[in-house]
Each structure stands twice: as C-alpha cells, then as structure tokens.
Write a protein that holds these residues in place. Structure first.
Motif, PDB file in Angstrom:
ATOM      1  N   GLY A 318       0.791  -1.229   0.000  1.00 29.99           N
ATOM      2  CA  GLY A 318       0.000   0.000   0.000  1.00 29.99           C
ATOM      3  C   GLY A 318       0.815   1.266   0.000  1.00 29.99           C
ATOM      4  N   THR A 319       2.151   1.171   0.023  1.00 30.86           N
ATOM      5  CA  THR A 319       2.983   2.365   0.015  1.00 30.86           C
ATOM      6  C   THR A 319       3.212   2.837  -1.420  1.00 30.86           C
ATOM      7  OG1 THR A 319       5.063   3.319   0.785  1.00 30.86           O
ATOM      8  CG2 THR A 319       5.153   1.071  -0.041  1.00 30.86           C
ATOM      9  N   VAL A 320       4.005   3.879  -1.597  1.00 30.66           N
ATOM     10  CA  VAL A 320       4.289   4.417  -2.926  1.00 30.66           C
ATOM     11  C   VAL A 320       5.559   3.776  -3.473  1.00 30.66           C
ATOM     12  CG1 VAL A 320       3.128   6.602  -2.487  1.00 30.66           C
ATOM     13  CG2 VAL A 320       5.536   6.368  -1.887  1.00 30.66           C
ATOM     14  N   ASP A 321       5.763   3.885  -4.781  1.00 30.74           N
ATOM     15  CA  ASP A 321       6.925   3.246  -5.406  1.00 30.74           C
ATOM     16  C   ASP A 321       7.998   4.253  -5.779  1.00 30.74           C
ATOM     17  OD1 ASP A 321       5.699   4.549  -7.470  1.00 30.74           O
ATOM     18  OD2 ASP A 321       5.565   2.814  -8.800  1.00 30.74           O
ATOM     19  N   ARG A 322       8.073   5.344  -5.059  1.00 32.65           N
ATOM     20  CA  ARG A 322       9.115   6.343  -5.291  1.00 32.65           C
ATOM     21  C   ARG A 322       9.551   6.927  -3.960  1.00 32.65           C
ATOM     22  NH1 ARG A 322       6.951  11.252  -4.458  1.00 32.65           N
ATOM     23  NH2 ARG A 322       4.691  11.501  -4.626  1.00 32.65           N
ATOM     24  N   ARG A 323      10.700   7.552  -3.979  1.00 35.62           N
ATOM     25  CA  ARG A 323      11.275   8.122  -2.757  1.00 35.62           C
ATOM     26  C   ARG A 323      10.418   9.282  -2.255  1.00 35.62           C
ATOM     27  NH1 ARG A 323      17.526   8.470  -2.836  1.00 35.62           N
ATOM     28  NH2 ARG A 323      17.106   6.251  -2.526  1.00 35.62           N
ATOM     29  N   ILE A 324      10.271   9.384  -0.946  1.00 30.91           N
ATOM     30  CA  ILE A 324       9.507  10.457  -0.314  1.00 30.91           C
ATOM     31  C   ILE A 324      10.509  11.502   0.175  1.00 30.91           C
ATOM     32  CG2 ILE A 324       7.882  11.041   1.528  1.00 30.91           C
ATOM     33  CD1 ILE A 324       7.009   8.081   1.473  1.00 30.91           C
ATOM     34  N   GLY A 325      10.570  12.642  -0.519  1.00 32.17           N
ATOM     35  CA  GLY A 325      11.579  13.644  -0.222  1.00 32.17           C
ATOM     36  C   GLY A 325      11.364  14.373   1.091  1.00 32.17           C
ATOM     37  N   GLU A 326      10.109  14.583   1.458  1.00 29.03           N
ATOM     38  CA  GLU A 326       9.785  15.274   2.700  1.00 29.03           C
ATOM     39  C   GLU A 326       8.614  14.579   3.362  1.00 29.03           C
ATOM     40  OE1 GLU A 326       8.970  19.325   1.864  1.00 29.03           O
ATOM     41  OE2 GLU A 326      10.989  19.781   1.119  1.00 29.03           O
ATOM     42  N   LEU A 327       8.618  14.580   4.693  1.00 24.42           N
ATOM     43  CA  LEU A 327       7.541  13.925   5.416  1.00 24.42           C
ATOM     44  C   LEU A 327       6.205  14.583   5.111  1.00 24.42           C
ATOM     45  CD1 LEU A 327       7.052  11.627   7.381  1.00 24.42           C
ATOM     46  CD2 LEU A 327       7.370  13.216   9.272  1.00 24.42           C
ATOM     47  N   ALA A 328       6.234  15.878   4.777  1.00 22.13           N
ATOM     48  CA  ALA A 328       4.994  16.593   4.471  1.00 22.13           C
ATOM     49  C   ALA A 328       4.306  16.026   3.235  1.00 22.13           C
ATOM     50  CB  ALA A 328       5.284  18.082   4.278  1.00 22.13           C
ATOM     51  N   GLU A 329       5.063  15.294   2.392  1.00 20.41           N
ATOM     52  CA  GLU A 329       4.471  14.715   1.183  1.00 20.41           C
ATOM     53  C   GLU A 329       3.385  13.700   1.523  1.00 20.41           C
ATOM     54  OE1 GLU A 329       7.039  13.225  -1.851  1.00 20.41           O
ATOM     55  OE2 GLU A 329       8.566  14.737  -1.468  1.00 20.41           O
ATOM     56  N   LEU A 330       3.458  13.110   2.704  1.00 16.18           N
ATOM     57  CA  LEU A 330       2.464  12.114   3.083  1.00 16.18           C
ATOM     58  C   LEU A 330       1.058  12.699   3.103  1.00 16.18           C
ATOM     59  CD1 LEU A 330       4.306  10.193   5.952  1.00 16.18           C
ATOM     60  CD2 LEU A 330       4.003   9.504   3.574  1.00 16.18           C
ATOM     61  N   ASP A 331       0.955  13.982   3.416  1.00 17.15           N
ATOM     62  CA  ASP A 331      -0.355  14.624   3.433  1.00 17.15           C
ATOM     63  C   ASP A 331      -0.935  14.752   2.024  1.00 17.15           C
ATOM     64  OD1 ASP A 331      -0.099  14.910   6.181  1.00 17.15           O
ATOM     65  OD2 ASP A 331       0.853  16.885   6.003  1.00 17.15           O
ATOM     66  N   LYS A 332      -0.060  14.648   1.024  1.00 20.16           N
ATOM     67  CA  LYS A 332      -0.509  14.754  -0.366  1.00 20.16           C
ATOM     68  C   LYS A 332      -0.739  13.384  -1.000  1.00 20.16           C
ATOM     69  CE  LYS A 332       2.405  18.876  -0.826  1.00 20.16           C
ATOM     70  NZ  LYS A 332       3.548  19.484  -1.566  1.00 20.16           N
ATOM     71  N   LEU A 333      -0.626  12.349  -0.184  1.00 25.83           N
ATOM     72  CA  LEU A 333      -0.792  10.980  -0.688  1.00 25.83           C
ATOM     73  C   LEU A 333      -1.992  10.337  -0.004  1.00 25.83           C
ATOM     74  CD1 LEU A 333       2.955   9.891  -0.596  1.00 25.83           C
ATOM     75  CD2 LEU A 333       1.647  10.532  -2.623  1.00 25.83           C
TER      76      LEU A 333
END
Length: 466
Positions: A318-333
């Motif tokens: 259920g996770t994404v298949d690319r690197r997460i550059g900032e923890l704030a990106e999780l709010d956009k996923l």
C-alpha cells in the motif's frame, strides 16, 4: 483501438492529445517504436545517429538518424523492473529472472550451466521476519484474534491489532538490516557444514561450494522476507559434483543452524532500546524435485515463484513506489493505509538516531535498502548475459533486414559502426500514455494466447505418446 464508449470516458486533456497523436503524420512510426518496446509506459528518448562503414573501401553501408523519427526522437524501453512503474519492462525482467533461476536448477548448456546440476542437492528456503506484534490474519479455519473470518482480499490483513503497542520502530529497523542478516547466513552456513562434516573450513572449500539465488518479498504486514534457492556444487562450481557426504539433510540442518546464529546487535540510542535483530522462527526449507516426482516443489514452480516476486516491491503493502523527499508529502498521498503510514513515519522518526542507515531515503521501502534479487557468483548465468543474448539476436535481425554481413558468417567482412547518442527525456504525453497502455495489453494478450496454445499442443503430444 477502442470503442466509442471507452474514448468517451477519457478526460478532455487525454482525449485531445490522443486525437493529436493519432492524426500526426508520424503516428505509424511512433506506434512501431512503442511496439518494439513492448508497450513501455516510460520510454527513454534518444537523439543521435549511427553509420556502418566498410573499413576497406570506406563505403557507407547503412546510415540512420533520429531526424526522421516522430519528434526527432528514438524511443527505447526504460528497463524498469517494477511492475508498478512499467508492466512491460517488468515482464521482460521477470522472464530473465525465471531463466536465470531455472538454469541453476535444470542446467542449460547455452547459458553455461551443465545439466548435471539437476542431480545436486538443492532446497528452496524461506526466511521470515520475527513478530513485532499481533496482526490481523487468516489462521487456517479459525477466526482471527479479532474474532473475524477475514477474506483473502480484506484490507485489514497484515495490519496491527493494536497500533499503539505494535513495534513499528523494530519493524523498519529489521527491514533495514535484513540484508546483513542474509550475509551472516552465507558466512555461517559453510562453518556449520564444516562442523557437521568434521573438517576444517579450508578443507570444505576444497571439496564443496554453496551456490544460491534469492529474491526478497514483502509480507502484508510490511516485513521483508527472503526466498532462496540453495544448491551444493563441487569445489569448481556447477561443473563439478559435490562430495557424496554433502546430502540434502546436511544442507537443511546446516542452513537452519546458520539462520539461528545470524544476528545484528543495535546499541541503545535516544529513546530506542538496545536490540538484537534475528530471523523469525518460521524458517521453511523444502527439497526441490527434478521432475515433480513426489516432491511438492518442482524446478519450474520454484523459478516461476522467484520470478513473480522479482518485479514487486513495497507498493504491494500500500505504500508508494518512489522516494519520499519530505515527510509533508504524506499529506498529499491520500489513501495510504494507516499501518503503512506508521511504518513510513517510523523511518523518518528514527533517521536522526541512526544517521548511517539513511532511513529517510528508504521510507517508501519501509526501511529495506537491499537488492531484491541476488545470486552467488557461480549459481548460473547473469542478467547481463541474458540481456546481451537478446541484444545480439535483435542486432542479427537488423543486419539481415538491412542486408549487412554477419561477422560470424563472414569473418573477412570488416565493418565499422560509428554512433552518437544523447539523452532527450523520457515518458509519454497523456494521449501517448493511453495508446501505449493499450498496445501493452494487446501484446500481453497475444503472449498469453500463444502460451496457452503451446501448452495445449504439448498436452496433446503427451497424450499421443501415452
């Protein structure tokens, strides 16, 4: 390529671009390029030229330039192994992995592995992670601890029964060090073999070699585990027979002992306690059957199983298949499962405590930073060798189509190829992406149809001989 109802369901941007692409003068050539990539979803764009010259006379035998291509670019397959990124290239990667693993089980003289390896002791081992807390599961015919009989597709499978007490930090740290645990298994296995055989490790190396091929897989709970084909060879590799005392039981017993010894110790740091990371107790070791004569696992089944998981990664949890550059990106996923989110956040929370492990870079992998498929040096052929065979085959087809001499058939022919290529981008426009996906589906359907036809023909031939 599709009916009106399907086209009507496209968003205006994609539909407009689709009409532009199909109406362009170079559409047929663009389609040919994408078909040659197998319907690649993210092709590499190249610009440049190539020229084949007769060294003796200086005559130009063939010249090619991307100036004549659609958009002035040549599109080649991206080669990504992940099915979530490019199903077409992942299919090729899975096929190569299948042949690599199978060559180490059945032997393949063309791939440099003798058929006598089929008689060598070999097992299929699954090494799993320990428990980090109870999760929703399907324990046979009994209900889960939560009291529910979960279906196979239930979203809660693998998630923590009590997220507040689940050891998310331990889970991502275990994933992060799983590669080290496997390395210790490869170190301890020869030691355990030598101890059981009553000889020194030096004497063992003079009589026996252990070869393996493995693949990593994520369980639903987000913990990594390894599937490995492990084989006994003689001292020079698959070309030599292992000694008679190197039995299947010896391999199984020594492997279990090596896995039990493997551990990684982490000191206490910050709010994290000292940890000793080990394999889980569920170590499964099964013999591999040569022709399916009584054994549960056949060579083909093992090779297919390993190839299947060679193209998957943490996105299966259920996770994404690319690197997460900032923890704030999780709010956009939106849509990420809570269990997966907690594992990702644990990577970021622990990064400062274990700076050498670079956990933030592997948060999208839930901490795992190793290779998904690896093998020992002498297990069988290599992925590079398989790719080279495919490249040589295509080059031979191209030479035949252009009427150029084959160096193998005409050793006196002296040709020189001059080439210059430059990277010019990658990917598709929205309309191209839709068309490429349809081409990929058509190609895959044709492959499946051909595979079924071959299977039916083989079954008929078998019936005729019986």
């Amino acid at each position: 390529m599709s009916d009106a109802a399907t086209l009507a369901g496209l968003d205006p941007t994609t539909l407009g671009d689709l009409l532009r692409v199909t109406g362009s003068p170079g559409f047929d050539r663009w389609e040919e390029q994408i078909r040659r990539t197998g319907g690649c979803s993210d092709p590499i764009h190249l610009t440049g030229a190539t020229k084949t010259v007769d060294r003796t006379t200086g005559t130009v035998l063939h010249a090619y330039s991307t100036d004549t291509e659609p958009g002035g670019r040549l599109r080649v397959a991206c080669g990504n192994r992940r099915a979530s990124r490019c199903p077409s290239c992942a299919w090729t990667y899975a096929g190569d992995t299948y042949h690599l693993i199978r060559a180490g089980l059945t032997g393949d003289e063309a791939k440099g592995t003798p058929t006598t390896v089929r008689d060598h002791p070999r097992v299929f081992a699954t090494l799993t992670a320990p428990s980090f807390g109870p999760v929703h599961n399907r324990p046979g015919h009994r209900p889960c601890r939560c009291g529910t009989h979960h279906s196979e597709e239930a979203a809660e499978l693998g998630t923590a029964l009590d997220p507040e007490t689940y050891d998310y930090a331990g889970a991502v740290l275990w994933n992060n060090h799983a590669g080290h645990l496997w390395r210790y298994v490869t170190i301890y296995l020869p030691r355990e073999l030598a101890k059981r055989a009553g000889i020194t490790q030096r004497a063992l190396r003079q009589q026996l070699r252990v070869s393996y091929g493995k693949v990593a897989e994520y369980q639903k709970r987000g913990a990594i585990h390894f599937h490995a084909v492990i084989r006994f060879d003689g001292p020079e590799g698959p070309d030599t027979e292992p000694p008679s005392w190197a039995t299947l039981d010896l391999l199984t017993d020594a492997l279990r002992a090596a896995a039990a010894r493997a551990e990684v110790t982490l000191p206490a740091v910050g709010d994290q306690p000292a940890r000793t990371l080990r394999w889980g107790t569920q170590l499964d070791v099964q013999p591999i059957g040569a022709f399916g004569s009584g054994e549960d696992l056949t060579e083909q089944a093992v090779a297919s199983y390993v190839a299947k998981y060679a193209t998957k990664a943490a996105e299966t949890t259920g996770t994404v298949d690319r690197r997460i550059g900032e923890l704030a990106e999780l709010d956009k996923l939106p849509g990420l499962p809570d269990h997966t989110l907690r594992l990702i956040r644990a990577c970021w929370d622990l990064d400062a405590l274990y700076p050498d492990r670079r956990l933030w870079q592997w948060a999208h992998m839930l901490g795992f930073r190793g290779h998904f498929s690896t093998k020992s040096r002498r297990y069988s052929t290599t992925l590079g060798a398989l790719r080279q065979v495919r490249a040589d085959y295509r080059a031979a087809q191209q030479r035949a189509a252009l009427g150029l001499p084959d160096p193998d058939d005409h050793p006196e022919a002296t040709t020189l190829t001059l080439a210059h290529w430059a990277y010019a981008g990658h990917g598709h426009t929205p309309g191209e992406s839709w068309l490429a996906a349809n081409l990929a589906r058509d190609i895959q359907h044709n492959r499946e149809t051909a595979r079924q036809a071959r299977a039916e023909l083989e079954a008929e031939e078998g019936d005729a001989w019986s």
